[in-house]
Design a protein around this motif. Structure first.
Motif, PDB file in Angstrom:
ATOM      1  N   THR A 161      11.108  -0.687   4.496  1.00 23.39           N
ATOM      2  CA  THR A 161      10.099  -1.209   5.397  1.00 23.39           C
ATOM      3  C   THR A 161       9.374  -2.369   4.723  1.00 23.39           C
ATOM      4  N   LEU A 162       9.147  -3.441   5.471  1.00 22.76           N
ATOM      5  CA  LEU A 162       8.439  -4.611   4.949  1.00 22.76           C
ATOM      6  C   LEU A 162       7.104  -4.744   5.663  1.00 22.76           C
ATOM      7  N   VAL A 163       6.044  -4.848   4.884  1.00 21.63           N
ATOM      8  CA  VAL A 163       4.732  -5.073   5.472  1.00 21.63           C
ATOM      9  C   VAL A 163       4.163  -6.381   4.922  1.00 21.63           C
ATOM     10  N   SER A 164       3.694  -7.238   5.811  1.00 22.06           N
ATOM     11  CA  SER A 164       3.215  -8.555   5.402  1.00 22.06           C
ATOM     12  C   SER A 164       1.705  -8.679   5.576  1.00 22.06           C
ATOM     13  N   LEU A 165       1.084  -9.409   4.663  1.00 13.23           N
ATOM     14  CA  LEU A 165      -0.352  -9.683   4.773  1.00 13.23           C
ATOM     15  C   LEU A 165      -0.599 -11.131   4.356  1.00 13.23           C
ATOM     16  N   GLY A 166      -1.169 -11.922   5.245  1.00 12.65           N
ATOM     17  CA  GLY A 166      -1.484 -13.311   4.925  1.00 12.65           C
ATOM     18  C   GLY A 166      -2.856 -13.411   4.289  1.00 12.65           C
ATOM     19  N   PHE A 167      -3.024 -14.375   3.360  1.00 17.74           N
ATOM     20  CA  PHE A 167      -4.354 -14.571   2.771  1.00 17.74           C
ATOM     21  C   PHE A 167      -4.669 -16.059   2.662  1.00 17.74           C
ATOM     22  N   PHE A 168      -5.953 -16.363   2.741  1.00 15.27           N
ATOM     23  CA  PHE A 168      -6.418 -17.747   2.742  1.00 15.27           C
ATOM     24  C   PHE A 168      -7.610 -17.871   1.812  1.00 15.27           C
ATOM     25  N   GLY A 169      -7.512 -18.773   0.832  1.00 14.08           N
ATOM     26  CA  GLY A 169      -8.629 -18.965  -0.084  1.00 14.08           C
ATOM     27  C   GLY A 169      -9.150 -20.388  -0.024  1.00 14.08           C
ATOM     28  N   ASP A 170     -10.073 -20.702  -0.926  1.00 15.88           N
ATOM     29  CA  ASP A 170     -10.605 -22.066  -1.001  1.00 15.88           C
ATOM     30  C   ASP A 170      -9.605 -22.989  -1.690  1.00 15.88           C
ATOM     31  N   GLN A 171      -9.788 -24.242  -1.527  1.00 17.27           N
ATOM     32  CA  GLN A 171      -9.033 -25.281  -2.231  1.00 17.27           C
ATOM     33  C   GLN A 171      -7.522 -25.140  -2.074  1.00 17.27           C
ATOM     34  N   GLY A 172      -7.102 -24.773  -0.875  1.00 18.35           N
ATOM     35  CA  GLY A 172      -5.678 -24.753  -0.580  1.00 18.35           C
ATOM     36  C   GLY A 172      -4.889 -23.603  -1.172  1.00 18.35           C
TER      37      GLY A 172
ATOM     38  N   TYR B 154       8.941  -1.232   0.827  1.00 15.23           N
ATOM     39  CA  TYR B 154       8.953   0.196   0.526  1.00 15.23           C
ATOM     40  C   TYR B 154      10.339   0.777   0.725  1.00 15.23           C
ATOM     41  N   GLN B 155      10.785   1.493  -0.275  1.00 14.96           N
ATOM     42  CA  GLN B 155      11.981   2.307  -0.076  1.00 14.96           C
ATOM     43  C   GLN B 155      11.509   3.572   0.611  1.00 14.96           C
ATOM     44  N   LEU B 156      12.313   4.043   1.537  1.00 15.83           N
ATOM     45  CA  LEU B 156      11.785   5.082   2.411  1.00 15.83           C
ATOM     46  C   LEU B 156      12.055   6.516   1.959  1.00 15.83           C
TER      47      LEU B 156
ATOM     48  N   ASP C  52       6.852  -6.814  -9.717  1.00 15.58           N
ATOM     49  CA  ASP C  52       7.639  -5.605  -9.642  1.00 15.58           C
ATOM     50  C   ASP C  52       6.735  -4.414  -9.917  1.00 15.58           C
ATOM     51  N   ILE C  53       6.377  -3.685  -8.907  1.00 25.29           N
ATOM     52  CA  ILE C  53       5.476  -2.555  -9.137  1.00 25.29           C
ATOM     53  C   ILE C  53       6.252  -1.263  -9.047  1.00 25.29           C
ATOM     54  N   ARG C  54       6.122  -0.455 -10.065  1.00 24.68           N
ATOM     55  CA  ARG C  54       6.711   0.879  -9.990  1.00 24.68           C
ATOM     56  C   ARG C  54       5.544   1.843 -10.046  1.00 24.68           C
ATOM     57  N   TYR C  55       5.250   2.471  -8.979  1.00 25.56           N
ATOM     58  CA  TYR C  55       4.203   3.482  -9.012  1.00 25.56           C
ATOM     59  C   TYR C  55       4.812   4.839  -9.208  1.00 25.56           C
ATOM     60  N   GLN C  56       4.431   5.459 -10.288  1.00 28.28           N
ATOM     61  CA  GLN C  56       4.875   6.826 -10.514  1.00 28.28           C
ATOM     62  C   GLN C  56       3.659   7.708 -10.328  1.00 28.28           C
ATOM     63  N   LEU C  57       3.682   8.491  -9.265  1.00 27.42           N
ATOM     64  CA  LEU C  57       2.566   9.400  -9.052  1.00 27.42           C
ATOM     65  C   LEU C  57       2.836  10.693  -9.820  1.00 27.42           C
ATOM     66  N   THR C  58       1.805  11.515  -9.951  1.00 29.01           N
ATOM     67  CA  THR C  58       1.923  12.687 -10.811  1.00 29.01           C
ATOM     68  C   THR C  58       3.116  13.577 -10.456  1.00 29.01           C
ATOM     69  N   ASP C  59       3.300  13.833  -9.181  1.00 25.12           N
ATOM     70  CA  ASP C  59       4.295  14.838  -8.809  1.00 25.12           C
ATOM     71  C   ASP C  59       5.586  14.268  -8.221  1.00 25.12           C
ATOM     72  N   TYR C  60       5.600  13.006  -7.931  1.00 25.86           N
ATOM     73  CA  TYR C  60       6.802  12.435  -7.339  1.00 25.86           C
ATOM     74  C   TYR C  60       6.758  10.933  -7.555  1.00 25.86           C
ATOM     75  N   SER C  61       7.879  10.294  -7.377  1.00 24.03           N
ATOM     76  CA  SER C  61       7.858   8.858  -7.598  1.00 24.03           C
ATOM     77  C   SER C  61       7.724   8.125  -6.274  1.00 24.03           C
ATOM     78  N   PHE C  62       7.072   7.013  -6.352  1.00 23.33           N
ATOM     79  CA  PHE C  62       6.809   6.231  -5.163  1.00 23.33           C
ATOM     80  C   PHE C  62       7.012   4.783  -5.585  1.00 23.33           C
ATOM     81  N   ASN C  63       8.118   4.234  -5.197  1.00 26.97           N
ATOM     82  CA  ASN C  63       8.421   2.879  -5.625  1.00 26.97           C
ATOM     83  C   ASN C  63       8.125   1.879  -4.535  1.00 26.97           C
ATOM     84  N   CYS C  64       7.514   0.789  -4.904  1.00 30.47           N
ATOM     85  CA  CYS C  64       7.425  -0.299  -3.956  1.00 30.47           C
ATOM     86  C   CYS C  64       7.442  -1.614  -4.725  1.00 30.47           C
ATOM     87  N   ASP C  65       7.788  -2.656  -4.057  1.00 33.74           N
ATOM     88  CA  ASP C  65       7.783  -3.982  -4.653  1.00 33.74           C
ATOM     89  C   ASP C  65       6.773  -4.818  -3.920  1.00 33.74           C
ATOM     90  N   MET C  66       6.098  -5.656  -4.654  1.00 35.38           N
ATOM     91  CA  MET C  66       5.181  -6.575  -4.009  1.00 35.38           C
ATOM     92  C   MET C  66       5.624  -7.999  -4.300  1.00 35.38           C
TER      93      MET C  66
END
Lengths: 204, 121
Positions: free
Chosen positions: A66-77, A86-88, A167-181
């Motif tokens: 699953t792909l989730v997108s979020l746009g962001f806008f800051g100062d000075q371009g 997310y791997q499901l 490359d984010i690898r989140y390892q939670l205490t009881d199970y693994s939860f991988n996602c990439d940003m």
């Protein structure tokens, strides 16, 4: 065509800013999920946006994502878009943990919520260090349980020049939860980012 | 004789940032290490009074360094300087004998506060 090269020193600087922002995002996620998150050094890579989908297509070949997108806008371009992939495989466990019901609509809602927690916390932390501030578009799901997600990623990425892949690898205490940003930013924002890094480096 | 203080962090920026943000009243020789293994090599070969320790590092992380310091009963104070700010992590490093926890980025104010509190300046 914008020159996308970063020097080693600029890269180290960006890596550290990402580490600090990631630490804040992990803390938020841990509180949100009510568990401990093992934080690893996030590997960052700067790649041409056009090559991005190839890279991820091979990594996610065997599974739907699953792909989730979020746009962001800051100062000075300084602006861009983050994409969370997310791997499901473990989504059901997390849904249960958070009390979402076990159906596709709830799954989408949950991933949108998690993405929002992770990316807005991460981006706010990054913006603060860059002495900038971002505003955000509403998160949207680009693709869900879709084996052709590489096409959708390619379509999104082609609007930008540079991809900062975290490359984010989140390892939670009881199970693994991988996602990439993935952080996608346009050429003029690359120039702005490099200049800001140089300013930070000049201070030390 | 001035105290020797070790800054251990894998990021050059973080090491420089910390070095520059140390209070001017802090009279110490500053040395650096870029991962936990390097830090332990230094700690086992010379006298170091104070360590500024990052947690998330390659080779050997900060928790590993704290465990080794504790196991070998090394006589040095450790201030953890980390981006991993989860309460459970802070509790863990304090249990392993860290003196204090400073959230990254380490600013002059934060460092002065904690070093003053523990009589280091």
């Amino acid at each position: 065509m914008t020159e996308l090269h970063f020097t080693d020193v600029q890269r180290d600087c960006l890596q550290e800013l990402v580490n600090v922002a990631m630490g804040q995002a992990s803390d938020k996620l841990a509180r949100y999920l009510g568990t401990f998150v093992h934080l690893q050094v996030p590997a960052i890579a700067l790649v041409e946006a056009a090559l991005l989908s190839q890279h991820f297509a091979s990594r996610y070949q065997q599974q739907s994502a699953t792909l989730v997108s979020l746009g962001f806008f800051g100062d000075q371009g300084l602006r861009g878009e983050t994409i969370m992939l997310y791997q499901l495989a473990n989504v059901g466990v997390i849904a249960q943990l958070l009390g979402y019901s076990d159906d596709a609509v709830s799954e989408a809602e949950m991933l949108t919520d998690i993405s929002s927690v992770l990316t807005t916390t991460f981006l706010s932390g990054l913006a603060e260090q860059l002495e900038n501030s971002f505003s955000y578009a509403a998160p949207r799901i680009l693709s869900s349980r879709d084996k052709d997600f590489a096409d959708k990623l390619a379509y999104t990425a082609e609007q930008w020049q540079l991809a900062l892949q975290v490359d984010i690898r989140y390892q939670l205490t009881d199970y693994s939860f991988n996602c990439d940003m993935i952080l996608l930013i346009p050429g003029e924002a690359v120039l702005r980012l490099r200049q800001t890094l140089d300013n930070i480096l000049a201070d030390f | 004789m001035a105290l020797t203080a070790l800054i251990c962090d894998d990021s050059l920026l973080a090491r420089n940032q910390l070095k520059k943000s140390l209070p001017s009243a802090f009279d110490a020789d500053i040395i650096t290490a870029s991962n936990g293994v390097e830090a332990l090599t230094i700690l086992r070969s010379r006298e170091v009074g104070l360590v500024f320790l990052d947690l998330t590092m390659p080779e050997l992380d900060g928790v590993g360094v704290l465990e080794a310091i504790k196991a070998d009963a090394m006589d040095c104070l450790v201030i953890v300087v980390s981006a991993d700010i989860q309460p459970e992590m802070q509790k863990r490093v304090m249990e392993l004998g860290a003196l204090a926890f400073v959230q990254k980025p380490a600013t002059a104010d934060k460092l002065a506060d904690v070093m003053h509190k523990y009589g280091l300046i």
